[in-house]
Design a protein around this motif. Structure first.
Motif, PDB file in Angstrom:
ATOM      1  N   SER A   1      48.854  39.064   3.895  1.00 23.92           N
ATOM      2  CA  SER A   1      48.490  38.192   5.436  1.00 23.92           C
ATOM      3  C   SER A   1      48.593  36.989   5.022  1.00 23.92           C
ATOM      4  O   SER A   1      48.978  36.457   6.370  1.00 23.92           O
ATOM      5  CB  SER A   1      46.770  38.855   5.928  1.00 23.92           C
ATOM      6  N   SER A   2      48.751  36.258   4.177  1.00 25.75           N
ATOM      7  CA  SER A   2      49.162  35.146   3.779  1.00 25.75           C
ATOM      8  C   SER A   2      50.291  34.727   4.552  1.00 25.75           C
ATOM      9  O   SER A   2      50.998  34.213   4.384  1.00 25.75           O
ATOM     10  CB  SER A   2      48.575  34.490   2.501  1.00 25.75           C
ATOM     11  N   MET A   3      51.220  35.921   2.950  1.00 25.05           N
ATOM     12  CA  MET A   3      52.694  35.852   3.738  1.00 25.05           C
ATOM     13  C   MET A   3      53.207  35.744   5.419  1.00 25.05           C
ATOM     14  O   MET A   3      54.285  35.555   5.309  1.00 25.05           O
ATOM     15  CB  MET A   3      53.439  36.966   2.190  1.00 25.05           C
ATOM     16  N   THR A   4      52.391  37.167   5.802  1.00 25.26           N
ATOM     17  CA  THR A   4      53.042  36.950   7.273  1.00 25.26           C
ATOM     18  C   THR A   4      52.385  36.584   7.724  1.00 25.26           C
ATOM     19  O   THR A   4      53.056  36.640   9.180  1.00 25.26           O
ATOM     20  CB  THR A   4      52.486  38.562   7.235  1.00 25.26           C
ATOM     21  N   GLY A   5      51.528  35.573   7.816  1.00 30.10           N
ATOM     22  CA  GLY A   5      50.497  34.635   8.608  1.00 30.10           C
ATOM     23  C   GLY A   5      49.852  35.055   9.217  1.00 30.10           C
ATOM     24  O   GLY A   5      49.744  34.343  10.671  1.00 30.10           O
ATOM     25  N   VAL A   6      49.604  35.740   9.473  1.00 36.74           N
ATOM     26  CA  VAL A   6      48.905  36.648  10.589  1.00 36.74           C
ATOM     27  C   VAL A   6      46.570  36.714   9.578  1.00 36.74           C
ATOM     28  O   VAL A   6      47.053  36.399   8.447  1.00 36.74           O
ATOM     29  CB  VAL A   6      48.372  37.927  10.765  1.00 36.74           C
ATOM     30  N   ALA A   7      45.546  36.563  10.156  1.00 33.26           N
ATOM     31  CA  ALA A   7      44.154  36.828   9.953  1.00 33.26           C
ATOM     32  C   ALA A   7      44.339  37.722   8.783  1.00 33.26           C
ATOM     33  O   ALA A   7      44.575  39.159   9.155  1.00 33.26           O
ATOM     34  CB  ALA A   7      43.292  36.269  11.058  1.00 33.26           C
ATOM     35  N   TYR A   8      43.971  37.660   7.424  1.00 33.91           N
ATOM     36  CA  TYR A   8      43.008  38.555   6.811  1.00 33.91           C
ATOM     37  C   TYR A   8      42.263  39.015   7.410  1.00 33.91           C
ATOM     38  O   TYR A   8      40.429  38.499   7.960  1.00 33.91           O
ATOM     39  CB  TYR A   8      42.123  37.488   5.422  1.00 33.91           C
TER      40      TYR A   8
END
Length: 61
Positions: free
Chosen positions: A22-29
């Motif tokens: 999620s951090s790499m794709t830029g979405v919320a965990y």
């Protein structure tokens, strides 16, 4: 006890994987989604462990 440890390590690794992805794709965990994936992965791992034959016992007399 093996079921507990399988779930424990699968849960931790799936949470870590979900956080990194999620951090790499830029979405919320999302903790809930990662927890559901951990339960599904645990069930699949346990089923796979029962289905695959144990070849180490075949060669010993």
């Amino acid at each position: 006890m093996r079921y507990f440890w399988t779930f424990f390590w699968t849960f931790l690794l799936m949470q870590m994987m979900a956080y990194v992805v999620s951090s790499m794709t830029g979405v919320a965990y999302n903790f809930v989604t990662a927890s559901i994936l951990a339960v599904v992965a645990t069930v699949l791992i346990l089923i796979l462990g029962e289905v695959v034959p144990d070849r180490t016992a075949d060669g010993h007399h």
